[in-house]
Design a protein around this motif. Structure first.
Motif, PDB file in Angstrom:
ATOM      1  N   PRO A 115      -3.875  -2.472   3.080  1.00 44.22           N
ATOM      2  CA  PRO A 115      -2.560  -2.640   2.665  1.00 44.22           C
ATOM      3  C   PRO A 115      -1.646  -2.935   3.867  1.00 44.22           C
ATOM      4  O   PRO A 115      -1.933  -2.255   4.796  1.00 44.22           O
ATOM      5  N   ARG A 116      -0.642  -3.728   3.777  1.00 43.01           N
ATOM      6  CA  ARG A 116       0.265  -3.880   5.044  1.00 43.01           C
ATOM      7  C   ARG A 116       1.590  -3.770   4.527  1.00 43.01           C
ATOM      8  O   ARG A 116       2.044  -4.449   3.368  1.00 43.01           O
ATOM      9  N   PHE A 117       2.526  -3.186   5.196  1.00 45.15           N
ATOM     10  CA  PHE A 117       4.017  -3.229   4.661  1.00 45.15           C
ATOM     11  C   PHE A 117       4.685  -4.493   4.959  1.00 45.15           C
ATOM     12  O   PHE A 117       4.119  -5.096   5.725  1.00 45.15           O
ATOM     13  N   TYR A 130       9.021   5.234   3.073  1.00 40.10           N
ATOM     14  CA  TYR A 130       8.715   3.914   2.418  1.00 40.10           C
ATOM     15  C   TYR A 130       7.304   4.423   1.948  1.00 40.10           C
ATOM     16  O   TYR A 130       6.369   4.958   2.523  1.00 40.10           O
ATOM     17  N   LEU A 143       3.724   2.796   0.487  1.00 42.91           N
ATOM     18  CA  LEU A 143       3.239   1.575   0.193  1.00 42.91           C
ATOM     19  C   LEU A 143       2.229   1.838  -0.642  1.00 42.91           C
ATOM     20  O   LEU A 143       1.075   2.521  -0.518  1.00 42.91           O
ATOM     21  N   ILE A 148       5.841  -0.668  -4.036  1.00 45.68           N
ATOM     22  CA  ILE A 148       6.564  -0.337  -2.831  1.00 45.68           C
ATOM     23  C   ILE A 148       7.968   0.279  -3.311  1.00 45.68           C
ATOM     24  O   ILE A 148       8.663  -0.283  -3.893  1.00 45.68           O
ATOM     25  N   ASP A 207       2.973   7.104   9.936  1.00 45.77           N
ATOM     26  CA  ASP A 207       2.419   6.712   8.782  1.00 45.77           C
ATOM     27  C   ASP A 207       1.333   7.757   8.359  1.00 45.77           C
ATOM     28  O   ASP A 207       0.698   8.234   9.467  1.00 45.77           O
TER      29      ASP A 207
END
Length: 327
Positions: free
Chosen positions: A316-318, A163, A165, A173, A65
């Motif tokens: 934030p979170r996936f 990905y 985010l 997303i 990340d």
């Protein structure tokens, strides 16, 4: 904060896909050369000394990340918004309180001037000023507060996906194909051209999907990494990402220290100060230390706003489907 992403999303609303494609092609050209010397694809090496650029939130056998460039550029809007908004709110409440206190006083006269100015005009004026201040400034306040604390870009070597985010107003997303990634960096840039640089990744229409599986209908762009000091750092950072995805974690080992996501106040002070410790070791650059000390009051204001901005945002979170992807 989010100035780059917000500017790109705004431009997508103004341009069709065809116009956006032409603008992208124009951007990769420079005066004096046909086009930038960009890597042919994600498999082409660009450096012999990969570096993580102190830009990783997470590193494991499945994914890494990464941060985006504008994380430190937040706080001043929040600080002045809260100061000015607080002053107007206090003025509105104070005028009402003083007016009511005067009205309740036993020795207070009840002339028409008191009703017009004391109970009506002064409180109304203060609260109208507060209303218009909030109406026209809240959109700027939400650039760095009451939104996601950060944008995270995840590279998953198992699924071979990238990905993104992001908050909904910045594109939301996205799940992009690693193999279709275009890298907007010049392999032959001068060291000076890499100052303050960051990696820019581009995907064409249909090279990814949203969370519901709908193919993207326009160009997608993301900006990655802490701004670099020169071209070598910039190319080494992209090489680190490339080797992790192509060769595995052994080719791009985890850094000794990952970026902390918890909003500690001293991290905000460090971000606002932004002083490179190499200045202390080079006598010709120590003047920048003196300049930073002279600007200490401004740095404290920035650090305070930076910290308040983090506190007023959510982490934030996936989604679960992305967290479990490739496991």
């Amino acid at each position: 904060m989010y100035f780059l992403e917000r500017g790109f999303e705004w431009s997508k609303k103004q341009l069709s896909y065809e116009e956006a494609t032409e603008e992208y092609k124009a951007r990769i050209r420079q005066q004096g050369q046909a086009e930038l010397h960009t890597p042919a694809d994600v498999r082409e090496p660009v450096s012999n000394n990969p570096s993580n650029n102190c830009s990783l939130y997470e590193h494991n056998d499945f994914y890494i990340d990464l941060r985006t460039p504008s994380d430190e550029k937040r706080g001043l809007i929040t600080f002045f918004f809260l100061i000015l908004g607080g002053m107007l709110a206090w003025a509105g409440m104070a005028t009402i309180w003083f007016a009511v206190s005067d009205f309740m006083a036993t020795d207070r006269g009840t002339s028409w001037e008191f009703y017009i100015f004391g109970l009506t005009f002064a409180p109304l004026t203060a609260n109208i000023a507060l209303y218009f201040f909030l109406k026209f400034s809240i959109k700027f306040f939400r650039l760095e507060s009451l939104t996601a604390r950060r944008i995270i870009v995840r590279f998953n070597r198992i699924t071979r996906k990238v990905y993104l985010l992001r908050p909904k107003h910045l594109g939301g997303i996205r799940i992009m194909d690693w193999d279709k990634t275009e890298i907007l960096i010049d392999k032959k840039m001068s060291e000076l051209e890499g100052t303050g640089g960051f990696v820019i990744l581009v995907w064409d229409k249909g090279d990814g999907v949203d969370l519901q599986g709908t193919p993207t209908d326009n160009i997608e762009v993301t900006f990655i990494g802490k701004p670099t000091r020169n071209a070598s750092e910039l190319l080494a950072f992209w090489e680190y990402i490339r080797r992790y995805m192509e060769d595995g974690p052994a080719a791009a080992p985890a850094p000794k220290k990952l970026i902390c996501k918890f909003p500690w106040p001293w991290l905000s002070l460090k971000a606002a100060w932004g002083l490179d410790t190499s200045f202390f070791r080079q006598s010709e650059l120590r003047v920048f230390v003196l300049l930073n000390l002279l600007l200490w009051p401004v740095i404290l204001i920035h650090a305070t706003g930076h910290w308040l901005s983090l506190l007023l945002c959510y982490e934030p979170r996936f989604p679960k489907v992305i967290e479990e992807a490739g496991r």
